[in-house]
Design an enzyme around this catalytic site. Structure first.
Site, PDB file in Angstrom:
ATOM      1  N   ASN A   9       2.954   2.465   6.506  1.00 34.32           N
ATOM      2  CA  ASN A   9       3.269   3.101   4.578  1.00 34.32           C
ATOM      3  C   ASN A   9       2.600   1.706   3.572  1.00 34.32           C
ATOM      4  O   ASN A   9       3.711   1.087   3.451  1.00 34.32           O
ATOM      5  CB  ASN A   9       4.895   3.381   4.477  1.00 34.32           C
ATOM      6  CG  ASN A   9       4.700   3.778   2.793  1.00 34.32           C
ATOM      7  OD1 ASN A   9       3.921   4.173   1.601  1.00 34.32           O
ATOM      8  ND2 ASN A   9       6.291   4.217   2.924  1.00 34.32           N
ATOM      9  N   LYS A  11       1.968   2.423   1.010  1.00 36.46           N
ATOM     10  CA  LYS A  11       2.500   2.377  -0.570  1.00 36.46           C
ATOM     11  C   LYS A  11       1.891   2.332  -1.738  1.00 36.46           C
ATOM     12  O   LYS A  11       0.748   1.969  -0.983  1.00 36.46           O
ATOM     13  CB  LYS A  11       4.272   1.450  -0.733  1.00 36.46           C
ATOM     14  CG  LYS A  11       5.174   1.582   0.519  1.00 36.46           C
ATOM     15  CD  LYS A  11       6.985   0.878   0.056  1.00 36.46           C
ATOM     16  CE  LYS A  11       7.333   0.628   1.259  1.00 36.46           C
ATOM     17  NZ  LYS A  11       8.956   0.351   1.433  1.00 36.46           N
ATOM     18  N   HIS A  95       9.324  11.049   1.263  1.00 36.60           N
ATOM     19  CA  HIS A  95      10.385   9.492   1.360  1.00 36.60           C
ATOM     20  C   HIS A  95      11.274   8.863   0.467  1.00 36.60           C
ATOM     21  O   HIS A  95      11.687   9.072  -0.453  1.00 36.60           O
ATOM     22  CB  HIS A  95       8.793   8.275   1.426  1.00 36.60           C
ATOM     23  CG  HIS A  95       9.081   7.104   1.740  1.00 36.60           C
ATOM     24  ND1 HIS A  95      10.193   5.698   0.408  1.00 36.60           N
ATOM     25  CD2 HIS A  95       8.391   5.930   2.678  1.00 36.60           C
ATOM     26  CE1 HIS A  95       9.660   4.435   1.486  1.00 36.60           C
ATOM     27  NE2 HIS A  95       9.315   4.411   2.276  1.00 36.60           N
ATOM     28  N   GLU A  97      12.182   6.675  -1.785  1.00 35.86           N
ATOM     29  CA  GLU A  97      11.404   6.050  -2.448  1.00 35.86           C
ATOM     30  C   GLU A  97      10.839   7.182  -3.455  1.00 35.86           C
ATOM     31  O   GLU A  97      11.131   7.448  -4.610  1.00 35.86           O
ATOM     32  CB  GLU A  97      10.230   4.862  -2.900  1.00 35.86           C
ATOM     33  CG  GLU A  97      10.436   4.228  -1.953  1.00 35.86           C
ATOM     34  CD  GLU A  97       9.373   3.280  -1.101  1.00 35.86           C
ATOM     35  OE1 GLU A  97       8.716   3.198  -1.617  1.00 35.86           O
ATOM     36  OE2 GLU A  97      10.681   2.048  -0.744  1.00 35.86           O
ATOM     37  N   GLU A 167      14.880   7.164   7.674  1.00 37.68           N
ATOM     38  CA  GLU A 167      15.111   5.319   7.379  1.00 37.68           C
ATOM     39  C   GLU A 167      16.144   5.146   6.576  1.00 37.68           C
ATOM     40  O   GLU A 167      16.750   5.743   5.384  1.00 37.68           O
ATOM     41  CB  GLU A 167      13.780   5.247   6.767  1.00 37.68           C
ATOM     42  CG  GLU A 167      12.504   5.987   7.400  1.00 37.68           C
ATOM     43  CD  GLU A 167      11.798   5.165   6.627  1.00 37.68           C
ATOM     44  OE1 GLU A 167      10.530   4.184   6.976  1.00 37.68           O
ATOM     45  OE2 GLU A 167      11.051   5.463   5.030  1.00 37.68           O
ATOM     46  N   GLY A 173      12.365  -2.664   3.010  1.00 35.47           N
ATOM     47  CA  GLY A 173      12.430  -3.591   2.443  1.00 35.47           C
ATOM     48  C   GLY A 173      13.109  -4.424   1.804  1.00 35.47           C
ATOM     49  O   GLY A 173      12.765  -5.632   0.752  1.00 35.47           O
ATOM     50  N   SER A 213      12.176  -2.131   7.485  1.00 34.04           N
ATOM     51  CA  SER A 213      12.370  -3.462   7.973  1.00 34.04           C
ATOM     52  C   SER A 213      11.684  -3.845   9.036  1.00 34.04           C
ATOM     53  O   SER A 213      12.387  -4.393  10.538  1.00 34.04           O
ATOM     54  CB  SER A 213      13.222  -4.406   7.876  1.00 34.04           C
ATOM     55  OG  SER A 213      13.651  -4.131   6.802  1.00 34.04           O
TER      56      SER A 213
HETATM   57  C1  PEP Z   1       8.872   2.546   4.819  1.00 37.97           C
HETATM   58  O1  PEP Z   1       9.069   2.483   3.112  1.00 37.97           O
HETATM   59  O2  PEP Z   1       9.344   3.251   4.913  1.00 37.97           O
HETATM   60  C2  PEP Z   1       9.688   1.070   4.977  1.00 37.97           C
HETATM   61  C3  PEP Z   1      10.512   1.396   5.899  1.00 37.97           C
HETATM   62  O3  PEP Z   1       9.567  -0.046   4.828  1.00 37.97           O
HETATM   63  P1  PEP Z   1       9.802  -1.636   5.467  1.00 37.97           P
HETATM   64  O4  PEP Z   1       9.451  -1.406   6.826  1.00 37.97           O
HETATM   65  O5  PEP Z   1       8.700  -2.627   4.446  1.00 37.97           O
HETATM   66  O6  PEP Z   1      11.001  -1.483   5.173  1.00 37.97           O
END
Ligand code: PEP
Length: 251
Positions: A9, A11, A95, A97, A167, A173, A213
């Protein structure tokens, strides 16, 4: 036997040049695999160029979001049909976000999910608890509500076509990863909810990705858990070597 799905992803990051360079490097580094599927989800404006670079390859393409309407006066939005038209096979829905900054609800995710399925996109449906919810002991309740709400009204045939991504919001992040045990506990709970919704046979086929992460150095342990069937990767998917190392861990 579930095939791992490792999806990047991106973003709202990358440029046209870095996007194309990244997928070209991935194509150089990655062999097609029997047990791992790979996809990237670039910003919408780069779907065309990235899709052109990936055409005919073993790496899939996905959108990061879509509008539920087939077309219309929705300035700035992108429809499911447009994602299909540009060559996407996947779309990320719900997601955290989107839920946090664009106030998307489970009902919104559910509506989009049905539309995505109707055009033949594979929805990657994201769920996850915040730190506050985890610390107050309500993780299981939050996940159950998000799964039941987001997947409401789907029959087993449609259920079989989706991917779920767990998630934890506190791990996205932040560099903080759920331990493999913490992640597996929630994945097993999600598998149980999928069993209730779609029956044991279908639930056993649905892939549940972990996201938050994920990096080359924690991927093996996470992906080694019985109910973790892939990863949704943010930051670490922006560099070919790191993303390839996560894919290698899945293999
Ligand atoms: C994501 O945005 O779905 C995500 C898991 O980001 P990150 O791996 O940077 O934590």
């Amino acid at each position: 036997m579930r095939k791992y799905l490792i999806a990047g992803n991106w973003k709202m990051k990358m440029t046209r040049d870095t996007s194309v360079a990244l997928v070209n490097k991935l194509l150089d580094e990655l062999e097609p695999s029997e047990n791992v599927e790979v996809a990237v989800c670039p910003p919408a404006v780069y779907l065309h160029d990235v899709g052109a670079a990936l055409r005919g390859s073993h790496i899939g393409l996905g959108g990061q979001n879509m509008h539920a309407a087939p077309e219309g006066a929705f300035t700035g939005e992108i429809s499911s049909g447009m994602l299909k038209d540009i060559g996407c096979q996947y779309v990320i829905l719900g997601h955290s976000e989107r839920r946090q900054y664009f106030v998307e609800t489970d009902a919104d995710v559910n509506e989009k999910l049905k539309v995505a399925l109707s055009v033949g996109l594979i929805p990657i449906v994201c769920v996850g608890e915040t730190l506050e919810q985890r610390e107050s002991g309500s993780t299981a309740e939050v996940i159950a509500e998000q799964i039941r709400g987001s997947l409401s009204g789907l029959d087993a045939a449609d259920g079989a076509k989706i991917v779920v991504a767990y998630e934890p919001v506190w791990a996205i992040g932040t560099g903080k990863t759920a331990t493999p045990e913490q992640a597996e506990e929630v994945h097993a709970q999600i598998r149980g909810l999928l069993r209730e919704l779609f029956g044991a046979e279908t639930a056993a086929t649905i892939r549940i990705q972990y996201g938050g992460s994920v990096k080359p150095d924690n991927a093996s342990e996470l992906l080694g858990q019985p109910n973790i069937d892939g990863a949704l990767v943010g930051g670490a998917s922006l560099k070919a070597d790191g993303f390839a190392a996560i894919i290698a861990a899945a293999k």
